[in-house]
Design a protein around this motif. Structure first.
Motif, PDB file in Angstrom:
ATOM      1  N   ASP A 340       0.801  -1.224   0.000  1.00  6.28           N
ATOM      2  CA  ASP A 340       0.000   0.000   0.000  1.00  6.28           C
ATOM      3  C   ASP A 340       0.831   1.269   0.000  1.00  6.28           C
ATOM      4  O   ASP A 340       0.284   2.360  -0.069  1.00  6.28           O
ATOM      5  N   LYS A 341       2.140   1.123   0.086  1.00  2.62           N
ATOM      6  CA  LYS A 341       2.979   2.313   0.139  1.00  2.62           C
ATOM      7  C   LYS A 341       4.336   1.992  -0.464  1.00  2.62           C
ATOM      8  O   LYS A 341       4.929   0.952  -0.168  1.00  2.62           O
ATOM      9  N   GLY A 342       4.827   2.898  -1.289  1.00  5.13           N
ATOM     10  CA  GLY A 342       6.103   2.660  -1.944  1.00  5.13           C
ATOM     11  C   GLY A 342       5.947   1.767  -3.164  1.00  5.13           C
ATOM     12  O   GLY A 342       4.851   1.296  -3.479  1.00  5.13           O
ATOM     13  N   TRP A 343       7.062   1.526  -3.861  1.00  5.57           N
ATOM     14  CA  TRP A 343       7.014   0.708  -5.082  1.00  5.57           C
ATOM     15  C   TRP A 343       8.340  -0.006  -5.264  1.00  5.57           C
ATOM     16  O   TRP A 343       9.399   0.522  -4.912  1.00  5.57           O
ATOM     17  N   LEU A 344       8.274  -1.225  -5.816  1.00  5.46           N
ATOM     18  CA  LEU A 344       9.454  -2.071  -5.962  1.00  5.46           C
ATOM     19  C   LEU A 344       9.829  -2.310  -7.419  1.00  5.46           C
ATOM     20  O   LEU A 344       8.956  -2.347  -8.296  1.00  5.46           O
ATOM     21  N   ALA A 345      11.111  -2.499  -7.660  1.00  5.90           N
ATOM     22  CA  ALA A 345      11.598  -3.076  -8.913  1.00  5.90           C
ATOM     23  C   ALA A 345      11.646  -4.588  -8.731  1.00  5.90           C
ATOM     24  O   ALA A 345      12.012  -5.085  -7.663  1.00  5.90           O
ATOM     25  N   ILE A 346      11.253  -5.325  -9.767  1.00  4.12           N
ATOM     26  CA  ILE A 346      11.282  -6.783  -9.737  1.00  4.12           C
ATOM     27  C   ILE A 346      12.308  -7.261 -10.756  1.00  4.12           C
ATOM     28  O   ILE A 346      12.214  -6.920 -11.938  1.00  4.12           O
ATOM     29  N   PHE A 347      13.297  -8.046 -10.324  1.00  2.00           N
ATOM     30  CA  PHE A 347      14.334  -8.501 -11.244  1.00  2.00           C
ATOM     31  C   PHE A 347      15.034  -9.727 -10.676  1.00  2.00           C
ATOM     32  O   PHE A 347      14.991  -9.985  -9.477  1.00  2.00           O
ATOM     33  N   LEU A 348      15.669 -10.476 -11.569  1.00  4.65           N
ATOM     34  CA  LEU A 348      16.463 -11.634 -11.161  1.00  4.65           C
ATOM     35  C   LEU A 348      17.879 -11.580 -11.741  1.00  4.65           C
ATOM     36  O   LEU A 348      18.689 -12.470 -11.480  1.00  4.65           O
ATOM     37  N   SER A 349      18.153 -10.566 -12.537  1.00  3.08           N
ATOM     38  CA  SER A 349      19.472 -10.474 -13.143  1.00  3.08           C
ATOM     39  C   SER A 349      19.795  -9.027 -13.471  1.00  3.08           C
ATOM     40  O   SER A 349      18.896  -8.216 -13.701  1.00  3.08           O
ATOM     41  N   ASN A 350      21.069  -8.710 -13.474  1.00  2.00           N
ATOM     42  CA  ASN A 350      21.552  -7.427 -13.965  1.00  2.00           C
ATOM     43  C   ASN A 350      23.040  -7.566 -14.266  1.00  2.00           C
ATOM     44  O   ASN A 350      23.568  -8.682 -14.297  1.00  2.00           O
ATOM     45  N   HIS A 351      23.733  -6.471 -14.485  1.00  2.00           N
ATOM     46  CA  HIS A 351      25.143  -6.500 -14.875  1.00  2.00           C
ATOM     47  C   HIS A 351      26.077  -6.898 -13.747  1.00  2.00           C
ATOM     48  O   HIS A 351      27.270  -7.116 -13.989  1.00  2.00           O
ATOM     49  N   ASP A 352      25.577  -6.998 -12.529  1.00  2.00           N
ATOM     50  CA  ASP A 352      26.420  -7.295 -11.368  1.00  2.00           C
ATOM     51  C   ASP A 352      26.270  -8.714 -10.844  1.00  2.00           C
ATOM     52  O   ASP A 352      26.870  -9.060  -9.820  1.00  2.00           O
ATOM     53  N   SER A 437      30.666 -14.866 -11.185  1.00  2.94           N
ATOM     54  CA  SER A 437      31.324 -13.665 -11.706  1.00  2.94           C
ATOM     55  C   SER A 437      30.377 -12.780 -12.509  1.00  2.94           C
ATOM     56  O   SER A 437      29.534 -13.267 -13.273  1.00  2.94           O
ATOM     57  N   ARG A 438      30.573 -11.473 -12.385  1.00  8.50           N
ATOM     58  CA  ARG A 438      29.768 -10.501 -13.119  1.00  8.50           C
ATOM     59  C   ARG A 438      29.985 -10.610 -14.630  1.00  8.50           C
ATOM     60  O   ARG A 438      29.108 -10.226 -15.410  1.00  8.50           O
ATOM     61  N   ASP A 439      31.146 -11.099 -15.044  1.00 11.88           N
ATOM     62  CA  ASP A 439      31.413 -11.218 -16.485  1.00 11.88           C
ATOM     63  C   ASP A 439      30.480 -12.211 -17.167  1.00 11.88           C
ATOM     64  O   ASP A 439      30.353 -12.192 -18.399  1.00 11.88           O
ATOM     65  N   ASN A 440      29.838 -13.079 -16.397  1.00 15.76           N
ATOM     66  CA  ASN A 440      28.890 -14.022 -16.997  1.00 15.76           C
ATOM     67  C   ASN A 440      27.735 -13.323 -17.705  1.00 15.76           C
ATOM     68  O   ASN A 440      27.196 -13.829 -18.689  1.00 15.76           O
ATOM     69  N   THR A 441      27.339 -12.158 -17.190  1.00 20.18           N
ATOM     70  CA  THR A 441      26.242 -11.431 -17.841  1.00 20.18           C
ATOM     71  C   THR A 441      26.739 -10.386 -18.828  1.00 20.18           C
ATOM     72  O   THR A 441      25.937  -9.732 -19.479  1.00 20.18           O
ATOM     73  N   ARG A 442      28.045 -10.223 -18.924  1.00 16.88           N
ATOM     74  CA  ARG A 442      28.585  -9.149 -19.752  1.00 16.88           C
ATOM     75  C   ARG A 442      29.119  -9.630 -21.097  1.00 16.88           C
ATOM     76  O   ARG A 442      29.675  -8.848 -21.873  1.00 16.88           O
ATOM     77  N   THR A 443      28.982 -10.921 -21.369  1.00 24.17           N
ATOM     78  CA  THR A 443      29.407 -11.414 -22.677  1.00 24.17           C
ATOM     79  C   THR A 443      28.501 -10.829 -23.758  1.00 24.17           C
ATOM     80  O   THR A 443      27.352 -10.484 -23.498  1.00 24.17           O
ATOM     81  N   PRO A 444      29.016 -10.694 -24.997  1.00 25.92           N
ATOM     82  CA  PRO A 444      28.259 -10.016 -26.052  1.00 25.92           C
ATOM     83  C   PRO A 444      26.900 -10.642 -26.355  1.00 25.92           C
ATOM     84  O   PRO A 444      26.712 -11.863 -26.283  1.00 25.92           O
ATOM     85  N   PHE A 445      25.980  -9.763 -26.706  1.00 23.97           N
ATOM     86  CA  PHE A 445      24.628 -10.160 -27.096  1.00 23.97           C
ATOM     87  C   PHE A 445      24.703 -11.040 -28.340  1.00 23.97           C
ATOM     88  O   PHE A 445      25.492 -10.785 -29.257  1.00 23.97           O
ATOM     89  N   GLN A 446      23.865 -12.058 -28.381  1.00 25.15           N
ATOM     90  CA  GLN A 446      23.937 -13.070 -29.437  1.00 25.15           C
ATOM     91  C   GLN A 446      22.851 -12.818 -30.495  1.00 25.15           C
ATOM     92  O   GLN A 446      21.707 -13.243 -30.351  1.00 25.15           O
ATOM     93  N   TRP A 447      23.268 -12.150 -31.578  1.00 22.46           N
ATOM     94  CA  TRP A 447      22.316 -11.741 -32.614  1.00 22.46           C
ATOM     95  C   TRP A 447      22.024 -12.843 -33.621  1.00 22.46           C
ATOM     96  O   TRP A 447      20.883 -13.013 -34.052  1.00 22.46           O
ATOM     97  N   ASP A 448      23.059 -13.590 -34.020  1.00 18.80           N
ATOM     98  CA  ASP A 448      22.859 -14.634 -35.037  1.00 18.80           C
ATOM     99  C   ASP A 448      23.972 -15.661 -34.928  1.00 18.80           C
ATOM    100  O   ASP A 448      24.795 -15.616 -34.001  1.00 18.80           O
ATOM    101  N   ALA A 449      24.024 -16.592 -35.876  1.00 19.16           N
ATOM    102  CA  ALA A 449      24.994 -17.693 -35.818  1.00 19.16           C
ATOM    103  C   ALA A 449      26.261 -17.397 -36.613  1.00 19.16           C
ATOM    104  O   ALA A 449      27.117 -18.273 -36.766  1.00 19.16           O
ATOM    105  N   SER A 450      26.406 -16.182 -37.109  1.00 13.40           N
ATOM    106  CA  SER A 450      27.609 -15.812 -37.843  1.00 13.40           C
ATOM    107  C   SER A 450      28.771 -15.620 -36.875  1.00 13.40           C
ATOM    108  O   SER A 450      28.566 -15.596 -35.648  1.00 13.40           O
ATOM    109  N   PRO A 451      30.013 -15.467 -37.382  1.00 15.56           N
ATOM    110  CA  PRO A 451      31.156 -15.263 -36.476  1.00 15.56           C
ATOM    111  C   PRO A 451      30.915 -14.113 -35.500  1.00 15.56           C
ATOM    112  O   PRO A 451      30.356 -13.078 -35.864  1.00 15.56           O
ATOM    113  N   ASN A 452      31.332 -14.332 -34.252  1.00 15.63           N
ATOM    114  CA  ASN A 452      31.141 -13.362 -33.174  1.00 15.63           C
ATOM    115  C   ASN A 452      29.673 -13.036 -32.909  1.00 15.63           C
ATOM    116  O   ASN A 452      29.336 -11.975 -32.392  1.00 15.63           O
TER     117      ASN A 452
END
Length: 584
Positions: A340-352, A437-452
């Motif tokens: 009834d008072k205040g507001w929360l963020a809901i999350f299970l993952s972030n950059h940390d 480790s925080r680096d687990n979430t910091r690997t590059p976004f996976q756009w397609d199956a091409s190199p990198n």
């Protein structure tokens, strides 16, 4: 006998809270609405999202090239990790110029184009404000360390050597965990709660505060829609520098957080800046108690407006697993407190933190997809504003590096140096980093199956997860049963049903070690959520308080029909289902 009494007492407490929540719900519905409560926020890590120029680092033009993808997700706001000028000791959380863009990321012109492009697609932009500390390469600090009489000296915390050794303070990122760094030029120590290249700003200094407020106005006047206050609970220091008890670092927020003048500064910030704009303001950390969080974000406090607390993040840090009951009780305790008072963020993952499917789900080939969708279901059906980390909509998982040379995060690298220097078990440390480790979430976004993975034409700044050939946007957009397709469906479902935003939350069978069962209720609208957090199949009996007659299935992370019969349901491993329930 003792366990039985404890269980009965726990059940009684939750029964009383449930009753209270039911009685006090839905008061003054007209005044409760706010765009930032109804938004789905997509956290975007710029360095790892999309590289436009082949240097291996994500940038603003890369994000601009993918704005239609963001639009396709159905999200309402994007939170960018820091994009300001920085030498990148801590991936942008060490800022050298608050009014400029990091060269690797682009120019202010690029930023203006990005903001306009997001707004054109009706997506709001939230920026990270790193205000507890700056970079040691910021002009303020360069001036401050030039002499003890420099006008900028008091922008930071100093301890002159003639006073002897400073009172010990713990540093999160320092190899020796020593938060005082000696500066030979002025024969003084400066304070850094994080790395040596992140000196803490002195918020006791009114001139410093006014400089920060003017900088905030600079970005808000450009038209950004919100501010996430990074580590701000640490900004106010007890400058008497009293000695803390031995082992205090194990309860660090109790001693570092919510300092003596924090609320004074936030009220001043609100009056001077925030109240002039219709923006989302997020309190990262939110103290160590429910009371701390309310003091930061309750409307009548006139400070910030959303609590981004870490209690749930502290669950599941052990590679051996966690107890679902702990997770349920944490979600429930925070929800009932903020009903009834205040507001929360809901999350299970972030950059940390690690990838959510690796930490809270099951990232095996057999269950990764199902558990990823289940966790998405949890985030999107809880009361509060969902914050969703980029790549989780694909079911991206931990990369699990074997070698320290593969890591880029200063926290992991310096902790490794410390472990090695002390002669402790390096292999045990490395095994844990594969999980935490925080680096687990910091690997590059996976756009397609091409190199990198389509992220860059050059060498990526950090290695790409080998599973990108199957876990990527192009592959999943073609598959109606993919994690990406599921994410789009449940975001659309949440946005179509106010009960999932504002409705009362009520948990059932809270001591069940495998099943998370709860309802969301708003007037005559009622939704039932069932989540099987296990690799086992169950026939689950639903509480008789819930009338499942003529229940309508809204979403299911498995293909095929899942029916409710006589308040019973068969749940497959890591299955999540959401039903609309008829109200009398």
């Amino acid at each position: 006998m003792r366990n039985s009494i404890g269980l009965t007492f726990t059940c009684l407490i939750f029964f009383v809270i449930n009753c209270f929540s039911q009685q006090s719900s839905n008061n003054n519905k007209a005044s409760r609405a706010a765009w930032w409560k109804e938004a789905v926020v997509y956290q975007l890590y710029p360095r790892s999202f999309k590289d436009s120029d082949g240097d291996g680092v994500g940038d603003l033009k890369g994000i601009i090239s993918k704005l239609d993808y963001l639009k396709s997700l159905g999200v309402d706001a994007v939170w960018l990790n820091p994009i300001f000028s920085s030498p990148n000791d801590d991936n942008g959380y060490d800022i050298s110029d608050y009014r400029n863009i990091m060269k690797e990321f682009g120019t202010m012109k690029d930023f203006d184009e990005l903001l306009a492009g997001l707004h054109k697609r009706k997506i709001k932009l939230i920026l990270d404000m790193v205000l507890n500390h700056s970079s040691d390469e910021h002009e303020w600090f360069k001036q401050a360390k030039s002499s003890r009489t420099n006008p900028y000296r008091n922008y930071y915390h100093w301890w002159p050597e003639e006073k002897g050794k400073p009172t010990p303070r713990y540093s999160f990122f320092d190899v020796n965990n020593d938060a005082w760094k000696y500066d030979a030029t002025t024969k003084s120590y400066y304070l850094h709660y994080f790395s040596q290249k992140q000196p803490d700003l002195n918020w006791e200094n009114e001139k410093l505060r006014n400089e920060v407020y003017d900088m905030m106005k600079f970005w808000l006047d450009k038209g950004i829609d919100g501010l996430r206050m990074d580590a701000f609970q640490y900004a106010s220091k007890d400058t008497t520098w009293k000695k803390y008890p031995e082992g205090y670092e194990k309860e660090i927020i109790k001693y570092y957080g919510m300092g003596p003048n924090l609320h004074q500064y936030l009220k001043e910030m609100n009056k001077t800046v925030i109240s002039k704009y219709n923006v989302m303001t997020v309190a990262e950390g939110a103290g160590s108690t429910l009371e701390d969080a309310h003091a930061l974000v309750d409307e009548d406090r006139h400070e910030l407006n959303m609590a981004y607390h870490f209690e749930i993040m502290d669950i599941g840090n052990d590679p051996r697993g966690y107890k679902l009951t702990d997770l349920k009780k944490a979600f429930t305790r925070w929800d009932y407190s903020f009903a009834d008072k205040g507001w929360l963020a809901i999350f299970l993952s972030n950059h940390d933190v690690p990838r959510m499917v690796s930490k809270y789900g099951n990232d095996s080939l057999q269950f990764r997809s199902y558990s990823s969708k289940l966790l998405t279901t949890l985030i999107m059906t809880m009361r509060g504003t969902p914050f969703y980390f980029n790549g989780d909509e694909l079911g991206m998982s931990n990369i699990k590096f074997n070698n320290i040379d593969d890591y880029r995060d200063i926290a992991t690298i310096n902790a490794y140096k410390s472990i090695k220097a002390k002669g402790e078990d390096v292999q045990t440390f490395m095994d844990k980093q594969k999980f935490i480790s925080r680096d687990n979430t910091r690997t590059p976004f996976q756009w397609d199956a091409s190199p990198n993975a389509g992220f860059t034409t050059g060498k990526p700044w950090i290695n790409i997860n080998p599973n990108y050939k199957t876990v990527n946007v192009v592959t999943e957009e073609k598959n109606p049963s993919s994690e990406l397709s599921y994410f789009k469906k449940i975001v659309a479902l949440r946005k179509s049903m106010p009960v999932l935003v504002y409705g009362d939350y009520k948990v059932f069978d809270i001591e069940n070690p495998d099943i998370y069962c709860y309802t969301r209720t708003d007037g005559k609208d009622k939704v039932l959520v069932l989540l099987n957090f296990s690799t086992k199949a169950f026939t689950y009996t639903i509480d008789k308080q819930i009338n499942t007659t003529a229940a309508k299935l809204l979403i299911n992370n498995y293909n095929g029909v899942t029916a409710l019969t006589n308040n019973k349901i068969s749940l497959k491993p890591w299955q999540s289902v959401v039903f609309k329930i008829n109200q009398p």
